[in-house]
Scaffold this motif. Structure first.
Motif, PDB file in Angstrom:
ATOM      1  N   SER A 333      46.091 -12.169  54.343  1.00  0.00           N
ATOM      2  CA  SER A 333      45.836 -11.667  53.024  1.00  0.00           C
ATOM      3  C   SER A 333      44.208 -11.365  53.467  1.00  0.00           C
ATOM      4  CB  SER A 333      45.561 -13.141  52.130  1.00  0.00           C
ATOM      5  OG  SER A 333      44.842 -14.080  52.691  1.00  0.00           O
ATOM      6  N   VAL A 334      43.737 -10.477  52.482  1.00  0.00           N
ATOM      7  CA  VAL A 334      42.363 -10.207  52.640  1.00  0.00           C
ATOM      8  C   VAL A 334      41.406 -10.809  51.499  1.00  0.00           C
ATOM      9  CG1 VAL A 334      42.705  -7.959  53.715  1.00  0.00           C
ATOM     10  CG2 VAL A 334      42.714  -7.841  51.239  1.00  0.00           C
ATOM     11  N   LYS A 335      40.014 -11.050  51.979  1.00  0.00           N
ATOM     12  CA  LYS A 335      39.406 -11.480  50.830  1.00  0.00           C
ATOM     13  C   LYS A 335      38.129 -10.628  50.615  1.00  0.00           C
ATOM     14  CE  LYS A 335      39.508 -16.299  50.349  1.00  0.00           C
ATOM     15  NZ  LYS A 335      40.380 -17.399  51.111  1.00  0.00           N
ATOM     16  N   LEU A 336      37.673 -10.439  49.215  1.00  0.00           N
ATOM     17  CA  LEU A 336      36.606  -9.692  48.960  1.00  0.00           C
ATOM     18  C   LEU A 336      35.493 -10.099  49.547  1.00  0.00           C
ATOM     19  CD1 LEU A 336      36.206  -7.034  47.373  1.00  0.00           C
ATOM     20  CD2 LEU A 336      35.681  -8.616  45.409  1.00  0.00           C
ATOM     21  N   LEU A 337      34.619  -9.479  50.386  1.00  0.00           N
ATOM     22  CA  LEU A 337      33.217 -10.094  50.811  1.00  0.00           C
ATOM     23  C   LEU A 337      32.176  -9.245  50.148  1.00  0.00           C
ATOM     24  CD1 LEU A 337      33.770  -9.877  54.633  1.00  0.00           C
ATOM     25  CD2 LEU A 337      34.112 -11.815  53.006  1.00  0.00           C
ATOM     26  N   GLU A 338      32.511  -7.945  49.594  1.00  0.00           N
ATOM     27  CA  GLU A 338      31.612  -7.294  48.947  1.00  0.00           C
ATOM     28  C   GLU A 338      31.913  -6.074  48.333  1.00  0.00           C
ATOM     29  OE1 GLU A 338      28.987  -5.351  51.811  1.00  0.00           O
ATOM     30  OE2 GLU A 338      27.729  -4.342  50.456  1.00  0.00           O
ATOM     31  N   LYS A 339      31.636  -5.875  47.110  1.00  0.00           N
ATOM     32  CA  LYS A 339      32.034  -5.031  46.000  1.00  0.00           C
ATOM     33  C   LYS A 339      30.922  -4.406  45.425  1.00  0.00           C
ATOM     34  CE  LYS A 339      34.111  -4.615  41.805  1.00  0.00           C
ATOM     35  NZ  LYS A 339      34.761  -4.932  40.785  1.00  0.00           N
ATOM     36  N   ARG A 340      30.944  -2.994  45.459  1.00  0.00           N
ATOM     37  CA  ARG A 340      29.978  -2.479  44.567  1.00  0.00           C
ATOM     38  C   ARG A 340      30.701  -1.218  43.756  1.00  0.00           C
ATOM     39  NH1 ARG A 340      24.771  -3.553  46.654  1.00  0.00           N
ATOM     40  NH2 ARG A 340      24.983  -4.999  48.876  1.00  0.00           N
ATOM     41  N   SER A 341      30.673  -1.386  42.669  1.00  0.00           N
ATOM     42  CA  SER A 341      31.358  -0.257  41.828  1.00  0.00           C
ATOM     43  C   SER A 341      30.190   0.303  40.864  1.00  0.00           C
ATOM     44  CB  SER A 341      32.581  -0.833  41.090  1.00  0.00           C
ATOM     45  OG  SER A 341      32.190  -1.609  40.062  1.00  0.00           O
ATOM     46  N   VAL A 342      30.465   1.642  40.927  1.00  0.00           N
ATOM     47  CA  VAL A 342      29.387   2.282  40.202  1.00  0.00           C
ATOM     48  C   VAL A 342      30.030   3.379  39.132  1.00  0.00           C
ATOM     49  CG1 VAL A 342      27.414   4.101  40.263  1.00  0.00           C
ATOM     50  CG2 VAL A 342      27.599   2.220  42.097  1.00  0.00           C
ATOM     51  N   GLY A 343      29.745   3.217  38.069  1.00  0.00           N
ATOM     52  CA  GLY A 343      30.379   3.809  37.010  1.00  0.00           C
ATOM     53  C   GLY A 343      30.111   5.463  37.240  1.00  0.00           C
ATOM     54  N   PRO A 344      30.737   6.432  36.874  1.00  0.00           N
ATOM     55  CA  PRO A 344      30.463   7.943  37.008  1.00  0.00           C
ATOM     56  C   PRO A 344      29.047   8.236  36.209  1.00  0.00           C
ATOM     57  CG  PRO A 344      32.568   7.633  35.900  1.00  0.00           C
ATOM     58  CD  PRO A 344      32.125   6.317  36.355  1.00  0.00           C
ATOM     59  N   SER A 345      29.081   7.535  34.774  1.00  0.00           N
ATOM     60  CA  SER A 345      27.879   7.995  34.082  1.00  0.00           C
ATOM     61  C   SER A 345      26.662   7.508  34.977  1.00  0.00           C
ATOM     62  CB  SER A 345      28.143   7.484  32.863  1.00  0.00           C
ATOM     63  OG  SER A 345      27.842   5.963  32.855  1.00  0.00           O
ATOM     64  N   LEU A 346      26.608   6.473  35.400  1.00  0.00           N
ATOM     65  CA  LEU A 346      25.420   5.847  36.046  1.00  0.00           C
ATOM     66  C   LEU A 346      25.140   6.825  37.218  1.00  0.00           C
ATOM     67  CD1 LEU A 346      23.149   3.621  36.290  1.00  0.00           C
ATOM     68  CD2 LEU A 346      24.652   2.576  37.929  1.00  0.00           C
ATOM     69  N   GLY A 347      26.200   7.118  38.087  1.00  0.00           N
ATOM     70  CA  GLY A 347      25.766   8.065  39.289  1.00  0.00           C
ATOM     71  C   GLY A 347      25.149   9.378  38.846  1.00  0.00           C
ATOM     72  N   ALA A 348      25.565   9.880  37.734  1.00  0.00           N
ATOM     73  CA  ALA A 348      25.143  11.023  37.331  1.00  0.00           C
ATOM     74  C   ALA A 348      23.574  10.713  36.768  1.00  0.00           C
ATOM     75  CB  ALA A 348      25.777  11.689  35.746  1.00  0.00           C
ATOM     76  N   ASP A 349      23.145   9.943  35.965  1.00  0.00           N
ATOM     77  CA  ASP A 349      21.960   9.518  35.564  1.00  0.00           C
ATOM     78  C   ASP A 349      21.152   9.199  36.752  1.00  0.00           C
ATOM     79  OD1 ASP A 349      22.826   9.511  33.243  1.00  0.00           O
ATOM     80  OD2 ASP A 349      22.309   7.204  32.737  1.00  0.00           O
ATOM     81  N   SER A 350      21.440   8.892  37.933  1.00  0.00           N
ATOM     82  CA  SER A 350      20.696   8.568  39.318  1.00  0.00           C
ATOM     83  C   SER A 350      20.170   9.774  39.720  1.00  0.00           C
ATOM     84  CB  SER A 350      21.646   7.598  40.235  1.00  0.00           C
ATOM     85  OG  SER A 350      21.670   6.438  39.603  1.00  0.00           O
ATOM     86  N   ILE A 351      21.417  10.703  39.478  1.00  0.00           N
ATOM     87  CA  ILE A 351      21.125  12.158  40.297  1.00  0.00           C
ATOM     88  C   ILE A 351      20.059  12.751  39.451  1.00  0.00           C
ATOM     89  CG2 ILE A 351      22.106  14.529  40.670  1.00  0.00           C
ATOM     90  CD1 ILE A 351      24.613  13.457  41.432  1.00  0.00           C
ATOM     91  N   GLU A 352      20.179  12.836  38.249  1.00  0.00           N
ATOM     92  CA  GLU A 352      19.297  13.398  37.223  1.00  0.00           C
ATOM     93  C   GLU A 352      17.714  12.937  37.474  1.00  0.00           C
ATOM     94  OE1 GLU A 352      18.750  13.954  32.425  1.00  0.00           O
ATOM     95  OE2 GLU A 352      20.779  13.723  33.241  1.00  0.00           O
ATOM     96  N   ALA A 353      17.779  11.521  37.410  1.00  0.00           N
ATOM     97  CA  ALA A 353      16.259  10.924  37.604  1.00  0.00           C
ATOM     98  C   ALA A 353      15.892  11.362  38.918  1.00  0.00           C
ATOM     99  CB  ALA A 353      16.625   9.419  37.475  1.00  0.00           C
ATOM    100  N   SER A 354      16.442  11.303  39.843  1.00  0.00           N
ATOM    101  CA  SER A 354      15.876  11.620  41.334  1.00  0.00           C
ATOM    102  C   SER A 354      15.677  12.952  41.405  1.00  0.00           C
ATOM    103  CB  SER A 354      16.555  10.923  42.565  1.00  0.00           C
ATOM    104  OG  SER A 354      17.814  10.617  42.248  1.00  0.00           O
ATOM    105  N   MET A 355      16.629  13.793  41.108  1.00  0.00           N
ATOM    106  CA  MET A 355      16.217  15.259  40.955  1.00  0.00           C
ATOM    107  C   MET A 355      14.835  15.601  40.298  1.00  0.00           C
ATOM    108  SD  MET A 355      17.672  17.406  42.597  1.00  0.00           S
ATOM    109  CE  MET A 355      19.128  18.041  43.551  1.00  0.00           C
ATOM    110  N   MET A 356      14.827  15.071  39.244  1.00  0.00           N
ATOM    111  CA  MET A 356      13.724  15.331  38.356  1.00  0.00           C
ATOM    112  C   MET A 356      12.182  14.756  39.184  1.00  0.00           C
ATOM    113  SD  MET A 356      12.685  14.933  34.778  1.00  0.00           S
ATOM    114  CE  MET A 356      11.122  14.162  34.000  1.00  0.00           C
ATOM    115  N   ALA A 357      12.412  13.561  39.938  1.00  0.00           N
ATOM    116  CA  ALA A 357      11.216  13.325  40.409  1.00  0.00           C
ATOM    117  C   ALA A 357      11.017  14.254  41.694  1.00  0.00           C
ATOM    118  CB  ALA A 357      11.490  11.738  40.828  1.00  0.00           C
ATOM    119  N   LEU A 358      11.998  14.677  42.420  1.00  0.00           N
ATOM    120  CA  LEU A 358      11.886  15.591  43.580  1.00  0.00           C
ATOM    121  C   LEU A 358      11.117  16.703  43.369  1.00  0.00           C
ATOM    122  CD1 LEU A 358      12.956  15.890  46.457  1.00  0.00           C
ATOM    123  CD2 LEU A 358      14.925  16.628  45.833  1.00  0.00           C
TER     124      LEU A 358
END
Lengths: 521, 323
Positions: A333-358
């Motif tokens: 069996s496998v155990k979960l050691l680490e999980k990171r889930s990012v919703g698509p809307s958050l990802g889009a926000d992150s791109i927008e914010a860092s693009m703007m800063a860039l």
């Protein structure tokens, strides 16, 4: 001096390279190599799974016990008290003459430690075999999970082994929580199918028996999958396990309930046929992941090596179970050691914010350079823009993944990329102030600045290399962008701008206007 | 346009003791902060669970607290605003290792009465992973410092190496002090920022040191303080300019980069200020304090040149065939 010099030629070639290979990434075209966006930018699921490798050793021992039992039954050898305890199989023979036969069959299985004491036989795995089994269980788990995800129809799943026992699973573009849930279920389902004989002699006492008592008879108490109050007493050593399953499909029974039809390989089919022939009238429990799905009575010998699992599935569940069975059981069996889930809307926000800063930070730097250095600033800016194109192009060529820290790395490179040009231009200004002629000041400015730029950049790259070696996911990405950025800035700032000066030199020396060209009197 | 127009040489080394004093205070204050207050380790290093939730309206933080408090499993939850008014982050100290039951499903159910929302991010880091990351981070930092030490010793001299490492430790410690002071959550990206600072601060220091090395080789001056003053003054416009351009970018990142990148940008902002200060006022002071001797350095350099010349002479002789 000639207008076309080797420095300028190399610079123009690198501009062309940068633009051509970064276009697919900027335009997001379908063809050509692109930078792929990290899960933090496009959304998705990242998991680190730990394989419980000890379980693989236990299940290997169990399957060896299964084959000992089958061999003994087949050859009519008299075995007694066959049981497993602490990854060790023990049994005793009733007839001393039959001992060599059993020993001979055991010797054919590699990696076993066999000790015989009178009529008692103890079998366990050698240390080397235990290591091998553990190692195999991880690579097999990788293979199994990959197969399952492929069949599940997710875009570009990544399944990579990491270290001794861990597996990294990345699923970009998971849209909803439901998608994520079924992906997780699919991955975690052991899909361990076992066909086990019901202990008919003692089955009536199952509700009054403790697990320890059952173990004394070499039995197990299992729950029904739909009704946890319904118990079955089955023989601990299974007749067959999932290793012999070669195909599984969803079908529907007479009342239109989904069931799963499975097919066994030839040795599985033979064992199944022999067992059913000898046990007509007794019950056979179909056990999936430790729960009894059904326990029909055997009416006749079942040849052909196929069977079915029924037991109140929904259509989707049945589909997932079938995929899991087809792609093989998880050996542990496998155990979960680490999980990171990012919703698509958050990802889009992150791109927008860092693009703007860039873009904003970039614009500030560009304007500042022109105001401060005049035309030298313009030339430095050309190098800066080319630099960004080259970073994107190189990252696209290597199929690198752009993550949020990676983006920050690019942003930072913008700040630092002008550094080389600042150093050079400051040197040129210094020499001009000392009254040197413009061509000589430019030449000496470059050669004086060179050693400092090299030393400074090499130390930074050394640090980045160590980051890459010891960092995990996002830090690795960051190290890559920084390194590419520094290398690109050496190419554009040292070689490229020097080439431009060489080409413009006849004009600059005729002009003699140091204010206009270098912003200094 | 020019920032430092005059050709005057600033006497940095003359006032090096007050600056070293200021640095010592900052350094000791940072150490005290780090020991007493400590770092606010995020889940990357400490393990745990983070759920980021975005509401359609203003997030009802007290309602969220209320419903979470009722469930014993979430009674230790820490709820805080994240960037905008609509978004909250819920931190839980535990982490589930079970793949099939998921925290996001459970939280969705528990939060259902608080309004309409969307779960934007779920991070779960188990204790084993956190420990590994911490070890690897420290390993990376130590190794980078060692490699830099070797490289700078090889390219300059051992006192330059020690001085640049001291400056580096100075910068990183003060930056970490600020992280501790403002309770910035320390995650992988903060580690990345600290390592960037390492590169940046070193970059700055080496540019200054390179000038000092050049000054030693070209001028006839024998007082190290004077050469340092001259070199630092000459690199002053470059140091401030590059810091300024990098600063522009980092500050825009801090202001507009969004909540997720806030800690990262904060660390860089502090680091760039400290790094610039240290490469102007501090790094070279260490060199002076370490009793760097120009005469012996020159003698060594002369020796190197002599050996090089000797080699060339030998080669020339071999090539001519007259040994």
């Amino acid at each position: 001096m000639k207008i076309l010099n080797y420095r300028l030629v190399i610079f123009i070639l690198s501009i062309i390279f940068g633009i051509v290979f970064s276009l697919p990434s900027f335009m997001q075209t379908d063809t050509g190599k692109k930078i792929s966006l990290g899960l933090d930018l496009q959304g998705g699921l990242h998991m680190l799974l730990g394989v419980q490798t000890n379980e693989a050793v236990t299940s290997k021992i169990k399957s060896i016990a299964t084959s000992i039992k089958y061999f003994a039954d087949d050859e009519d050898l008299l075995l007694e008290d066959l049981s497993i305890d602490n990854d060790t199989i023990t049994f005793s023979m009733l007839d001393k003459d039959e001992l060599p036969k059993i020993e001979k069959s055991l010797e054919q299985i590699s990696g076993l430690k066999i000790s015989v004491d009178g009529l008692n036989v103890t079998v366990s795995l050698t240390d080397k075999e235990i290591e091998r089994t553990k190692d195999l269980s991880v690579s097999q788990a990788v293979e199994t999970i990959r197969n399952r995800l492929d069949q599940f129809g997710l875009a570009e799943p990544t399944v990579i082994r990491q270290g001794k026992t861990d597996i990294v699973v990345q699923l970009p573009g998971i849209k909803s929580q439901e998608d994520e849930k079924s992906a997780r279920e699919l991955i975690s389902k052991p899909a361990n199918l076992e066909l086990m004989a019901v202990d008919e002699e003692r089955a009536d006492r199952v509700y009054t028996m403790s697990e320890a008592q059952a173990a004394e008879y070499g039995d197990l108490i299992l729950e029904d999958t739909n009704d946890s109050n319904r118990l079955y007493l089955v023989k601990e050593i299974p007749i067959l396990n999932g290793e012999q399953v070669i195909d599984a499909k969803v079908a529907f029974d007479k009342s239109n309930q989904p069931i799963i039809n499975f097919t066994l390989n030839s040795s599985g089919a033979r064992i199944f046929g022999d067992f059913t022939a000898k046990n007509v009238g007794k019950r056979l429990a179909v056990v999936l992941d430790g729960k009894v799905y059904s326990a029909p009575s055997i009416r006749e010998r079942i040849g052909g090596g196929s069977g079915q699992i029924s037991g109140g599935f929904t259509v989707q569940e049945a589909g997932n179970v079938a995929i899991a069975l087809r792609s093989g059981a998880l050996p542990a069996s496998v155990k979960l050691l680490e999980k990171r889930s990012v919703g698509p809307s958050l990802g889009a926000d992150s791109i927008e914010a860092s693009m703007m800063a860039l873009i904003l930070g970039f614009a500030l730097v560009v304007v500042f350079m022109v105001v401060y250095y005049r035309r030298a600033g313009v030339i430095a800016n050309i190098a800066l823009v080319t630099n960004i194109f080259i970073i994107v192009a190189v990252m696209a060529m290597f199929g690198a993944t752009l993550t949020l820290p990676g983006m920050a790395g690019i942003v930072l490179t913008v700040g630092m990329a002008v550094d080389a040009n600042v150093i050079i231009t400051e040197r040129i200004r210094e020499l001009l102030k000392q009254g040197m002629s413009i061509p000589k000041a430019v030449e000496d400015g470059y050669s004086n600045a060179m050693r400092a730029i090299l030393d400074a950049n090499i130390t930074t790259i050394l640090a980045a290399v160590i980051l890459y070696a010891y960092g995990t996911g996002p830090i690795k990405g960051f190290a890559v962008t920084i390194s590419i950025g520094i290398l690109a800035s050496m190419l554009t700032a040292i070689l490229g701008t020097h080439g431009i000066y060489d080409a413009l030199m006849p004009k600059i020396s005729k002009d003699k206007n140091t204010k206009k060209w270098f912003g200094v009197n | 346009m020019e920032i430092f127009k005059s050709t005057k040489i600033y006497n940095f080394m003359g006032s090096r003791l007050p600056f070293l004093g200021l640095s010592s205070i900052l350094f000791i204050a940072s150490i005290v902060l780090l020991v007493t207050k400590g770092l606010n380790f995020g889940i990357d290093f400490a393990g745990g669970t983070i759920v980021q939730v975005k509401y359609e309206q203003k997030a009802p933080i007290s309602d969220i607290r209320e419903v979470l408090k009722k469930k014993p499993a979430y009674s230790n939850a820490i709820i805080s605003k994240f960037g905008s008014d609509e978004e909250v982050v819920i931190r839980l100290s535990g982490s589930s290792s079970d793949l099939s039951t998921d925290i996001s499903d459970k939280i969705t159910k528990v939060l259902a009465p608080t309004g309409k929302f969307e779960i934007r991010r779920v991070d779960i880091v188990g204790p084993k992973v956190g420990g590994e990351l911490r070890e690897k981070g420290i390993m990376a930092l130590t190794l980078s410092i060692l490699v830099i030490l070797v490289y700078v010793s090889f390219r300059f001299e051992w006192r330059f190496a020690i001085a640049s490492i001291l400056a580096l430790i100075h910068d990183i410690t003060i930056a970490m002090g600020a992280i501790s002071l403002f309770s910035v959550e320390v995650n992988l990206d903060i580690l990345a920022a600290l390592l960037t600072l390492l590169g940046y601060s070193l970059n700055d220091t080496i540019i200054v040191f390179d000038r000092i090395r050049e000054g030693i080789q070209t001028s006839k001056e024998t007082l190290i303080e004077k050469i340092v003053n001259e070199s630092v003054t000459k690199t002053l416009s470059r140091t401030t300019l590059t810091s300024l351009t990098t600063f522009f970018v980092v500050v825009t990142l801090f202001a507009f980069g969004g909540e997720i990148i806030h800690g990262f940008a904060f660390t860089l902002v502090v680091g760039i200020i400290v790094g610039t200060y240290s490469s102007i006022f501090i790094a070279a002071s260490f060199l002076v304090q370490l009793k760097f001797s120009i005469t012996s350095f020159r003698a060594k350099e002369a020796e190197k040149v002599k050996r090089q010349k000797e080699k060339e002479r030998m080669r020339a002789m071999y090539e001519k065939g007259t040994v």
